[in-house]
Design a protein around this motif. Structure first.
Motif: not given
Lengths: 264, 274
Positions: A85, A87-92, A100, A132, A134-137, A141, A148
């Motif tokens: 899933q 597991a990217l940090f959505p706030w980063k 990271f 961010y 959520h802006q990516l497919s 992601q 990372r």
């Protein structure tokens, strides 16, 4: 040298309780430095549990796991994980996500900027550094998540069905990309998957697991065939049509089929 | 949280402006219609008697009076300043204690086990039930108001922060750990941001609770403040003044809420919905 040694490892959930459940029973496996292995098996065979134990996210009930000679006692940046899933940090932002793990080892600003540029080019994602997640497919992601983990510069990369959440076309593209990326940045990789094609296409060796309780059924060598036929220089579709590929795939398939038959 | 397709965001942002303008127009129209209806039913048609509900003219006269001469011990500004000040002091104290406590409870089960029983006993007591004890302890001054605001604002801050921290996504914690994050970094860069939407929900509820208890406490006894003005107007059977005080409470409450929402938007700017 980052070899993984799995030494008579068992995982028992609820050990000592009224109903202990043996998920993995006496698994022995050695993954050489910079070797790419994939692990396949029917659901419930404990392949993800095995990977999580190598990651240090799950404790070992019996036996020992050593990475680069050191026993695994917990999670660490020498064994980065790519999750199904993402597991990217959505706030980063993409940039902040990629660096990271680098920040954990105190990489300098220049080093980090360089890595972001390098990995975004490698992943063909230039110009997305300040977006961010959520802006990516989904495919993008997962590329960021892979970047990372690579940027953390681990000896061992653990991948838990990383392409399982992607659609078929994206998945194929990602498989090719992974071959390309790992060729330029060889690491010891343990790749968990459901897909027999994916396992054979990517790995040097395919580990076939069985269940009740989870164990290693057989280990199939792919590397010699891949090198002899230069798979990594051809598009994935062509590779999958080669007789040598279909032969290996059939071999893995039969082992899995036996598993399911034994269950009924 | 489902990932959105690339490109969805700019499209959303473009659609944003006209929609806001339209909603503002509708909002203004509704308010104007209500004001006209109010004026017609009281001043023009006399459908509602002035003792029950004041006319706009009476409202303006009462507003003028409290604004210039003062009423119930202070001018409108003085009442507002007093109430807002107490809300801020009580609210901020509650948040300063409640959020860290809720965080610790969510983060560490031992602390939770320790604090939870106290909560189970204290939580069912309605905050307003603390007012008599507060007055006995602190008399009618500021301290008693701050105390009851603290009690009422404390609980939502703790509970929501606790829930937010408990529901921090496990795979994100794991992702941080396998990329070498220290405990401090995991707290700062995973727990805090992932819990922040819930923490802000707690703050919003705390702020609402602060206003409710403040007005109630001032109704029971105070020397200054909007609740005091409301109480005095009620004793004087001064319906226009009651309305003035109510409107002042509504506006003050709304403004502090907007302030908090602004802060939230700034902190959680990464959200897909934001």
């Amino acid at each position: 040298m980052s070899e993984i040694v799995i030494d008579k490892v068992s995982k028992i959930f609820g050990d000592g309780g009224a109903k202990p459940f043996v998920a993995i029973d006496g698994v022995d496996l050695r993954v050489e430095d910079r070797e790419f292995i994939s692990v396949v098996g029917p659901s419930g065979c404990g392949k993800t549990t095995l990977m999580r134990m190598v990651a240090g996210l799950e404790t070992v009930s019996r036996g020992e796991i050593r990475v680069a000679g050191k026993p695994v006692t917990g999670p660490g940046p020498d064994r980065a994980v790519v999750f199904q899933q993402f597991a990217l940090f959505p706030w980063k932002t993409v940039r902040e996500n990629i660096v990271f793990g680098m920040r954990s080892r105190g990489a300098s600003r220049e080093e980090r900027d360089e890595a972001v540029t390098y990995y975004l080019r490698l992943m063909k994602m230039e110009g997305t550094a300040d977006k961010y997640p959520h802006q990516l497919s989904g495919g993008m992601q997962q590329r960021v998540a892979i970047a990372r983990s690579y940027a953390t510069d681990p000896g061992v990369l653990l991948m838990d069905e990383p392409f399982g959440a992607l659609d078929a076309q994206t998945r194929t593209i990602m498989q090719e990309e992974l071959v390309r990326v790992s060729k330029g940045n060889p690491r010891t990789v343990m790749f968990i998957t459901h897909s027999v094609e994916e396992a054979v296409y990517l790995a040097d060796r395919v580990v076939v697991m069985g269940r009740n309780p989870g164990h290693i059924r057989e280990v199939i060598d792919v590397a010699s065939t891949r090198q002899a036929e230069r798979w990594s220089e051809e598009p994935i579709d062509d590779v999958m049509e080669k007789p040598s590929f279909t032969h290996l795939r059939g071999q893995v398939w039969r082992l899995l089929r036996e598993q399911m038959g034994a269950d009924v | 949280m489902m990932p959105t397709v690339a490109g969805a965001v700019p499209a959303k942002r473009n659609a944003w402006r006209p929609r806001v303008r339209r909603s503002v127009v509708t909002g203004v129209a509704t308010i104007v219609a209500l004001l006209v209806a109010w004026w017609l039913s009281t001043s023009v048609l006399g459908l509602v008697g002035p003792a029950r509900f004041p006319s706009p003219e009476a409202f303006v006269a009462a507003l003028q009076r409290i604004w210039t001469q003062g009423y119930a011990g202070g001018t409108l500004i003085e009442h507002v300043v007093q109430s807002v000040r107490l809300v801020f002091v009580g609210f901020l104290t509650a948040v300063a204690v409640g959020v860290p406590l809720g965080f610790l409870m969510g983060y560490d089960r031992r602390i939770e086990a320790f604090v939870n029983p106290v909560f189970l006993v204290l939580r069912p007591i309605p905050p307003l039930a603390w007012i008599p004890l507060a007055i006995v302890w602190f008399s009618l001054g500021d301290a008693s108001k701050v105390f009851v605001i603290f009690v009422s604002a404390f609980v939502p801050s703790v509970i929501n922060t606790y829930t937010g921290v408990r529901n921090v996504r496990k795979h994100l914690i794991e992702a941080a750990l396998v990329h070498g994050a220290s405990r401090g970094r995991v707290i700062r860069e995973v727990y805090l941001p992932d819990a922040s939407p819930m923490i802000f929900t707690g703050l919003r509820l705390s702020l609402q609770a602060s206003w409710t208890t403040l007005v109630a406490a001032e109704l029971v006894g105070a020397f200054l403040g909007l609740g005091r003005a409301l109480q005095t107007a009620y004793r004087d059977v001064n319906t226009p003044m009651i309305l003035v005080a109510m409107v002042a409470i509504a506006i003050s409450g709304a403004l502090t809420t907007i302030l908090l929402a602004r802060l939230e938007k700034r902190v959680i700017r990464w959200r897909a919905e934001a």
